[in-house]
Design a protein around this motif. Structure first.
Motif, PDB file in Angstrom:
ATOM      1  N   SER A 122       0.858  -1.192   0.000  1.00  0.00           N
ATOM      2  CA  SER A 122       0.000   0.000   0.000  1.00  0.00           C
ATOM      3  C   SER A 122       0.898   1.247   0.000  1.00  0.00           C
ATOM      4  O   SER A 122       0.603   2.244  -0.669  1.00  0.00           O
ATOM      5  CB  SER A 122      -0.987  -0.007   1.157  1.00  0.00           C
ATOM      6  N   PHE A 123       2.028   1.160   0.697  1.00  0.00           N
ATOM      7  CA  PHE A 123       2.994   2.268   0.657  1.00  0.00           C
ATOM      8  C   PHE A 123       3.482   2.481  -0.780  1.00  0.00           C
ATOM      9  O   PHE A 123       3.517   3.613  -1.289  1.00  0.00           O
ATOM     10  CB  PHE A 123       4.207   1.953   1.558  1.00  0.00           C
ATOM     11  N   PHE A 124       3.845   1.375  -1.432  1.00  0.00           N
ATOM     12  CA  PHE A 124       4.360   1.483  -2.803  1.00  0.00           C
ATOM     13  C   PHE A 124       3.302   2.082  -3.743  1.00  0.00           C
ATOM     14  O   PHE A 124       3.610   2.936  -4.581  1.00  0.00           O
ATOM     15  CB  PHE A 124       4.805   0.107  -3.315  1.00  0.00           C
ATOM     16  N   ALA A 150      -3.669  -2.790  -6.020  1.00  0.00           N
ATOM     17  CA  ALA A 150      -5.104  -2.469  -6.062  1.00  0.00           C
ATOM     18  C   ALA A 150      -5.402  -1.184  -5.286  1.00  0.00           C
ATOM     19  O   ALA A 150      -6.374  -0.485  -5.573  1.00  0.00           O
ATOM     20  CB  ALA A 150      -5.905  -3.632  -5.473  1.00  0.00           C
ATOM     21  N   PHE A 151      -4.552  -0.856  -4.313  1.00  0.00           N
ATOM     22  CA  PHE A 151      -4.740   0.356  -3.497  1.00  0.00           C
ATOM     23  C   PHE A 151      -4.752   1.621  -4.347  1.00  0.00           C
ATOM     24  O   PHE A 151      -5.261   2.658  -3.929  1.00  0.00           O
ATOM     25  CB  PHE A 151      -3.605   0.483  -2.470  1.00  0.00           C
ATOM     26  N   VAL A 152      -4.141   1.525  -5.532  1.00  0.00           N
ATOM     27  CA  VAL A 152      -4.060   2.687  -6.412  1.00  0.00           C
ATOM     28  C   VAL A 152      -5.449   3.268  -6.683  1.00  0.00           C
ATOM     29  O   VAL A 152      -5.622   4.492  -6.706  1.00  0.00           O
ATOM     30  CB  VAL A 152      -3.352   2.305  -7.742  1.00  0.00           C
ATOM     31  N   ALA A 153      -6.445   2.378  -6.859  1.00  0.00           N
ATOM     32  CA  ALA A 153      -7.782   2.870  -7.250  1.00  0.00           C
ATOM     33  C   ALA A 153      -8.409   3.747  -6.157  1.00  0.00           C
ATOM     34  O   ALA A 153      -8.762   4.900  -6.420  1.00  0.00           O
ATOM     35  CB  ALA A 153      -8.683   1.697  -7.636  1.00  0.00           C
ATOM     36  N   LYS A 217     -11.369  -5.970  -3.632  1.00  0.00           N
ATOM     37  CA  LYS A 217     -12.728  -5.422  -3.651  1.00  0.00           C
ATOM     38  C   LYS A 217     -12.669  -3.905  -3.864  1.00  0.00           C
ATOM     39  O   LYS A 217     -13.441  -3.336  -4.646  1.00  0.00           O
ATOM     40  CB  LYS A 217     -13.450  -5.749  -2.335  1.00  0.00           C
ATOM     41  N   GLY A 218     -11.745  -3.257  -3.173  1.00  0.00           N
ATOM     42  CA  GLY A 218     -11.598  -1.805  -3.327  1.00  0.00           C
ATOM     43  C   GLY A 218     -11.341  -1.423  -4.774  1.00  0.00           C
ATOM     44  O   GLY A 218     -11.913  -0.452  -5.300  1.00  0.00           O
ATOM     45  N   ALA A 219     -10.498  -2.196  -5.430  1.00  0.00           N
ATOM     46  CA  ALA A 219     -10.180  -1.859  -6.829  1.00  0.00           C
ATOM     47  C   ALA A 219     -11.374  -2.118  -7.744  1.00  0.00           C
ATOM     48  O   ALA A 219     -11.597  -1.388  -8.716  1.00  0.00           O
ATOM     49  CB  ALA A 219      -8.956  -2.650  -7.289  1.00  0.00           C
TER      50      ALA A 219
END
Ligand code: ADP
Length: 507
Positions: A122-124, A150-153, A217-219
């Motif tokens: 998530s940091f990356f 996926a955190f990018v979204a 799911k977030g993405a």
């Protein structure tokens, strides 16, 4: 850092945890490189952002140099500096992010499997967006892959759009829904996302545990385009059996969800030019294929007095998904049928690795069986080239690349009808499929009888229809598995999404 030049195509930035050959664990690495090269060839500006792992294959990076900038990124309430490197991999510009955090996030000697994977990646993901923002880049598409990025979204729509990075549509590709990266909801705060806002059923809350958040799911919720890697797998994951808890989310976002079969990198996987092979060959001259069979038998100490003895192989990660029990059974069945078997594989699961090691020891000097339990790129090329048949008895298979590589090298696939295998291998005896598409042997039920039904038929065909077998080999070698058509499908999705955004923007 420079801003993006004006070009006729799209500006596409992939943010990923793998890229072949510099950082490859499995198919994801191949896809990032293959898709990027194909999109670049179509005239798009394609860039990739990767973590700067200590275990990168540095000899595969051209002109690697540190940039004269420091990108600051957020972690657990503090800002940390990142050194940014740039280099060329397979002709593609790649940015490598080296976090200067005391936990040395990417200095672990391996890509995945660390207890802080959720926080590292998530940091990356955030650092990659920060790089794009600070570089003044205005990408049309930011394409993230699997749970690690996926955190990018959510980061993009919740934070970066307000910081001025607002040119892009977000595309998310899930290469395997088995890996969703769910973690305690509180972990999400480390990258600056709002746990309270996001740990909700219609956002990132895991469908199976309310106190956990699920990056995949977030993405799905936050991306403009969601893809997976074959049409059949896209259908499978929308069901309760295949969705691993995400079927309801996928069904409510079904309009933006599509399955696109991966291609393979046909420059890398080309028996006519492959530098790893003892002898190169092509569809019109298969003599070299036989030479590779003789060479590998010699190299591995297998009996080689009968050129016509069929050689079956399997190259795989040894994980339950791949049907490890069925692979074990196929080895024994091949022996009963009078063939030879080579397995090249390794397992991240220590119990499976141990089981196969004991099997490898058992067959250590066997004239017809060899198990090589490691990751070996060079050897994999030689095995694809040497084999007559290639078996993939997967329990599920999002796309699978090995069946396509095998066919390109003239090894006839024997596969279970699931996921991408079902979209690329068609049984020679299946009357429902036009003859021109039939290219291998398939079975449906994932049990020993299923394996036998396909393997036995393949051996029969090989023994009794010499000329037809050769035609089958030649047909398989000429099938177009290049990225060209798959990349066009991605291009079309990008185009539609960008066009939709422009309309929304104007109104
Ligand atoms: P997955 O991504 O699930 O591992 P794929 O079929 O999509 O499976 O991709 C596997 C890729 O990894 C192929 O390029 C295959 O040749 C390669 N591979 C798998 N195991 C090994 C191994 N032990 N040594 C060399 N290459 C391997």
């Amino acid at each position: 850092l420079t801003t993006s030049p004006t070009r006729p195509g799209f500006h596409i930035i992939h943010i990923a945890a793998e890229m072949a050959p510099v950082a490859k664990v499995g198919g994801l690495g191949d896809v990032v490189t293959g898709l990027s090269k194909a999109l670049q060839k179509k005239g798009h500006l394609v860039e990739i952002v990767l973590p700067k792992y200590d275990c990168l294959k540095y000899d595969c990076i051209g002109d690697l140099r540190a940039l004269d900038v420091v990108v600051e990124s957020y972690f657990d309430g503090q800002l940390f500096k990142n050194k940014v490197w740039v280099g060329t991999v397979e002709g593609l510009p790649v940015y490598f992010i080296e976090p200067h955090h005391p936990n040395k996030f990417f200095w672990r000697g391996q890509y995945y499997g660390e207890s802080d994977d959720f926080k590292r990646f998530s940091f990356f993901s955030r650092a990659a967006l920060e790089l794009i923002l600070q570089a003044g880049k205005k990408p049309d598409i930011i394409h993230c892959h699997d749970w690690q990025t996926a955190f990018v979204a959510p980061l993009y729509w919740d934070l970066y759009i307000h910081k001025g990075l607002n040119s892009a549509q977000i595309c998310f590709t899930c290469h395997n829904f088995e890996y969703q990266g769910a973690a305690p909801a509180s972990d999400l705060a480390s990258c600056g996302l709002d746990v309270h806002q996001l740990n909700k059923p219609d956002r990132m809350q895991d469908n199976l545990a309310r106190d956990r958040v699920n990056p995949v799911k977030g993405a799905i919720v936050f991306s403009n385009i969601v893809t997976t890697v074959s049409p059949t797998y896209a259908q499978e994951v929308c069901t309760a059996e295949g969705g691993r808890g995400l079927q309801t989310t996928l069904n409510s976002h079904s309009k933006k969800f599509v399955g696109i079969l991966n291609g393979i990198d046909t420059d890398v996987w080309n028996p006519a030019t492959d530098g790893f092979l003892k002898a190169q060959y092509n569809v019109d001259d298969l003599q070299g294929k036989l030479e590779n069979k003789i060479a590998i038998r010699k190299q591995l100490g297998l009996l080689s007095d009968n050129a016509k003895q069929p050689l079956v192989s399997c190259i795989t990660r040894l994980v339950p998904q791949k049907g490890v029990n069925l692979i074990r059974h196929a080895i024994h069945r091949t022996l009963e049928l009078g063939g030879q078997f080579i397995l090249l594989g390794s397992s991240p699961v220590s119990q499976i690795q141990r089981e196969f090691e004991s099997m490898a020891n058992h067959f250590q000097s066997h004239p017809h069986i060899r198990l090589i339990l490691k990751y070996d790129e060079a050897l994999s090329h030689s095995i694809y080239a040497a084999s007559d048949m290639f078996i993939i008895p997967s329990i599920f298979e999002p796309c699978g690349l090995t069946q396509m590589i095998a066919m390109r090298y003239g090894s006839v696939p024997i596969t279970r009808q699931t996921g991408g295998l079902n979209d690329s291998v068609f049984d020679v005896d299946d009357d429902m499929v036009p003859v021109r598409f039939r290219n291998g042997f398939t079975f449906l039920t994932p049990d020993e009888q299923g394996v036998n039904s396909a393997l036995d038929r393949a051996f029969n065909y090989y023994a009794n229809n010499g000329e037809s077998w050769q035609q089958l080999v030649q047909k398989d070698m000429t099938i177009d598995f290049s990225w060209d058509s798959s990349a066009s499908q991605y291009e079309e999705l990008y185009e539609k999404s960008v066009a939709r955004a422009r309309v929304v923007h104007r109104t």
